[in-house]
Design an enzyme around this catalytic site. Sequence first.
Site, mmCIF file in Angstrom:
data_model
loop_
_atom_site.group_PDB
_atom_site.id
_atom_site.type_symbol
_atom_site.label_atom_id
_atom_site.label_comp_id
_atom_site.label_asym_id
_atom_site.label_seq_id
_atom_site.Cartn_x
_atom_site.Cartn_y
_atom_site.Cartn_z
ATOM 1 N N CYS A 164 -3.531 10.968 1.770
ATOM 2 C CA CYS A 164 -2.891 9.700 1.404
ATOM 3 C C CYS A 164 -1.504 9.929 0.839
ATOM 4 O O CYS A 164 -0.496 9.659 1.476
ATOM 5 C CB CYS A 164 -3.748 8.974 0.378
ATOM 6 N N LYS A 192 0.829 -1.208 0.000
ATOM 7 C CA LYS A 192 0.000 0.000 0.000
ATOM 8 C C LYS A 192 0.868 1.264 0.000
ATOM 9 O O LYS A 192 0.632 2.212 -0.769
ATOM 10 C CB LYS A 192 -0.918 -0.031 1.228
ATOM 11 N N ARG A 236 7.111 3.287 -22.966
ATOM 12 C CA ARG A 236 7.405 2.931 -21.568
ATOM 13 C C ARG A 236 7.585 4.155 -20.673
ATOM 14 O O ARG A 236 8.219 4.078 -19.640
ATOM 15 C CB ARG A 236 8.657 2.037 -21.510
ATOM 16 N N LYS A 257 -8.095 18.055 -4.501
ATOM 17 C CA LYS A 257 -8.036 17.730 -5.924
ATOM 18 C C LYS A 257 -9.408 17.995 -6.549
ATOM 19 O O LYS A 257 -10.348 18.397 -5.854
ATOM 20 C CB LYS A 257 -7.588 16.284 -6.160
#
Length: 417
Positions: free
Chosen positions: A256, A202, A242, A313
Amino acid sequence: MKISVLGLGYIGLPTASILAANGHTVYGCDIYQKVVDVINSGNSHVEEPGLKTLVQAAVNSGNFKAYTTPQIADVYIISVPTPITETKKADLSYIESAAESLLPILKKNDLVILESTSPPGTTKDFLAQILEKSNLKIGEELFLAHCPERVLPGKIINELLHNARIIGGITQKSAQKAEEVYKTFVDGPIYLTDATTAEMVKLMENTYRDVNIALANELAKVSSEIGINSWEVIDLANLHPRVNIHSPGPGVGGHCISVDPWFIVERFSPIARLTSEARNINDSMPQFTYDLILKSVSHIKNPKITVLGVSYKANVDDCREAPSEKIIDFIKQNDELNFNIYDPHVKYYTHELTNFEQSFKDSDCIVLAVDHTEYKYIDPEQLSNLVRNKLVIDTRNALDKEKWEKAGFKYILLGHS
Ligand code: SAJ
């Protein structure tokens, strides 16, 4: 199953509601009476698409009721906050008090699941030690697992149902028992591992994102030095199969990504240098944005700044760790500057929020700090009679440059000028 969910916030409330919708008897528990009352009336105290309807259905079904103390069940899910202290250390006090509150009611064969994002070792060392005080043998009589939440605010319900889940057991049996719970509502794949690996998975997901955003922010600063457009560089570089450079901006907010990497730095400080540097780069962006504002209004006397967006956000009402707050603090400390804030998503804020017209009236500089969808539909022509100076700073590359320039605005893009 009888399931108690401790902590009815952004994760606990949707999880409890989905469990109830899937036929479990769910007892929610939150320390705030106001939160409990709102939920029991079939409402949600969290702005999240579809959540109100889900809570309403769960409460009306009779399967879900909220309390201020944990109720006896067979499974306990802990989904409480794990913020950081001022010295960037994990504050585990909410986990500690949730675990302590379970001690009088735990019984043989119960399962405790920690969903809160936590520093590596929290489940095995910190939480297990508290739960041992129940006199049940951890992993044999009382089962314990870490199953980190991984859902994106704005898409929580969809991701709760469909994302893959990682379950880390303190023993294999613990992981298997937790899998039985998640299997009842998750249709994504479920992977079993040990608790510390699950904690690290996580943390790495959010650190990966933080490091990549830091790279984009560093590019924005470098591009500004040499007068090229970092957004164009990113678009073109990302054509490589990539490469996936993220987006720069006024900073990384939320509870977070701007918090979790510190859990790694705290434990492994001399090793985790990249993680730490990325955090510092992202934390420097509000200052960078403020410097850009100052430079842009240097020719205006006592300019009034209109700040668009104070949530962390786009299209959410959550203002935790939002970059705007730091930018507003800088503006406030400067006696020469005045400001107004317009955010249609946020109802309560530490500073006064003004309506559309008040916010733009006599404005000298509009600063888009959050790319809420509503801002993209603002018609700059309409603002012409309201503002004093036609100047707009876009920190998210969200506005239509041509449209604003056509209406006579000077358009400044973070990471270009
Ligand atoms: N941001 C940028 N540039 C980008 C992407 C994001 O500046 O390219 C900023 C956002 O504006 C915001 C912050 O980063 O301020 C974080 O936003 P986010 O949308 O990247 O992430 P969160 O914090 O809303 O949710 C993250 C998710 N983690 C990952 O995508 C790896 C989510 O899946 C987690 O469950 C969640 O953290 C969590 O709870 O840990």
